[in-house]
Design an enzyme around this catalytic site. Structure first.
Site, PDB file in Angstrom:
ATOM      1  N   HIS A 158       0.792  -1.185   0.017  1.00  0.00           N
ATOM      2  CA  HIS A 158      -0.081   0.207   0.032  1.00  0.00           C
ATOM      3  C   HIS A 158       0.814   1.408   0.089  1.00  0.00           C
ATOM      4  CE1 HIS A 158      -3.735   2.401   0.811  1.00  0.00           C
ATOM      5  NE2 HIS A 158      -2.715   3.189   1.337  1.00  0.00           N
ATOM      6  N   CYS A 159       0.781   2.158  -1.126  1.00  0.00           N
ATOM      7  CA  CYS A 159       1.522   3.322  -1.245  1.00  0.00           C
ATOM      8  C   CYS A 159       0.707   4.497  -0.796  1.00  0.00           C
ATOM      9  CB  CYS A 159       1.981   3.396  -2.635  1.00  0.00           C
ATOM     10  SG  CYS A 159       3.156   4.786  -2.942  1.00  0.00           S
ATOM     11  N   PRO A 160       1.197   5.183   0.306  1.00  0.00           N
ATOM     12  CA  PRO A 160       0.549   6.528   0.566  1.00  0.00           C
ATOM     13  C   PRO A 160       0.292   7.575  -0.486  1.00  0.00           C
ATOM     14  CG  PRO A 160       2.334   6.382   2.143  1.00  0.00           C
ATOM     15  CD  PRO A 160       2.206   4.860   1.320  1.00  0.00           C
ATOM     16  N   ASN A 164      -3.332   4.414  -2.494  1.00  0.00           N
ATOM     17  CA  ASN A 164      -3.981   3.232  -2.938  1.00  0.00           C
ATOM     18  C   ASN A 164      -2.956   1.958  -2.831  1.00  0.00           C
ATOM     19  OD1 ASN A 164      -5.911   1.469  -3.988  1.00  0.00           O
ATOM     20  ND2 ASN A 164      -5.846   2.323  -6.328  1.00  0.00           N
TER      21      ASN A 164
END
Length: 307
Positions: A158-160, A164
């Site tokens: 999960h990449c802030p 997403n």
């Protein structure tokens, strides 16, 4: 029979309907409906990081265009570099949008019902995996994201910065995002180097439309931003390509999960993620994009909504 949450994938016999390739072609109405809608995660931290990403790119574009290129006396130098930098910036932000607004491969929530189980026609003693957090039947290689509150197929992480998950359906756009950000960062650093040299040689006279102190401050911040972004995105780009070639997600690598699937060959993995034979479409974030009617619709039980 439902498998408890303590079991690992390698201990579970998955029903053929739950394999990735077959699952994607399911005629489920909810899945088809989700495919025609824009995905968005309502996470405060993620939205702040995504907005910061855009602001930093806009800042870099402002400094490159108005501080370095427009005041230049070399017309073609300004035009060529201005067009190149802005094209790369548009491609980077477009890739960011598509990564953020594309369903990463979410498993339908709450599909672990008795009716659905009966439709699977399980053999006696056959075991499938149920996620206790989102009450969904989890396909092989899917993992639950605590931020998206969904199980994501082939979830990498999960990449802030894109607000997403990076998963089966949007990994291509994330790879393009890291590549284009690395390219514009390198381009900005090169332009800063030329600009400092030009300003020092000209003793800061007619170097910029801004005063020398303001010009120096703006360019120093751009250099710091460019160096940090170049380092981060170049490493991430290399990591993603390595994972794709090895047909292994970052989660699987960190957990040292033994593959229960047949690994794709390196080139087959690239074609699977980027789609088809090598072409310019591989580096085009607009490929496959369709303008749809935007209808906002909230979804209960999760932080995401679709339009």
């Amino acid at each position: 029979t439902m498998q408890s949450s303590g079991h690992r994938f390698r201990d579970v016999e998955h029903h053929p309907l739950l394999d990735n390739d077959t699952y994607d072609s399911s005629s489920s109405s909810s899945e088809a409906d989700m495919a025609d809608r824009v995905w968005f995660i309502r996470d405060g931290c993620g939205m702040v990081c995504a907005i910061m990403t855009w602001l930093l790119v806009v800042y870099a574009d402002f400094v490159v265009t108005f501080v370095m290129l427009l005041p230049s006396k070399d017309f073609w130098y300004s035009v060529i570099n201005g067009v190149l930098f802005n094209c790369l910036a548009v491609l980077a932000l477009s890739s960011h949008l598509r990564t953020m607004l594309t369903d990463p491969g979410a498993v339908p929530k709450g599909n672990a019902t008795k009716e659905y189980m009966d439709n699977l026609q399980l053999k006696p003693g056959e075991v499938i995996y149920k996620c206790p957090k989102c009450c969904s039947i989890k396909p092989e290689r899917a993992h639950h994201c605590s931020i998206c509150k969904r199980c994501i197929r082939k979830m990498d992480h999960h990449c802030p910065w894109v607000n997403n998950c990076v998963g089966e359906k949007n990994q291509r756009f994330f790879v393009l995002f890291t590549m284009y950000i690395a390219l514009i960062s390198a381009h900005a650093l090169v332009l800063c180097g030329f600009q400092f040299f030009s300003c020092v040689r000209g003793q800061w006279t007619e170097c910029s439309d801004f005063s020398p102190p303001v010009t120096v401050i703006l360019m120093i911040f751009l250099c710091l931003e460019g160096f940090l972004f170049l380092t981060f995105t170049a490493v991430m780009f290399g990591t993603q390509i390595h994972s794709i070639c090895n047909d292994e997600t970052e989660i699987e690598r960190l957990k040292s999960e033994k593959p229960t699937w047949e690994r794709r060959l390196r080139w087959e993995g690239m074609k699977s993620v980027f789609g088809g034979q090598p072409s310019l479409l591989w580096i085009n974030p607009f490929a496959g994009f369709r303008i749809r009617r935007l209808l906002l619709r909230g979804k209960k039980g999760g932080p995401e909504f679709s339009v």
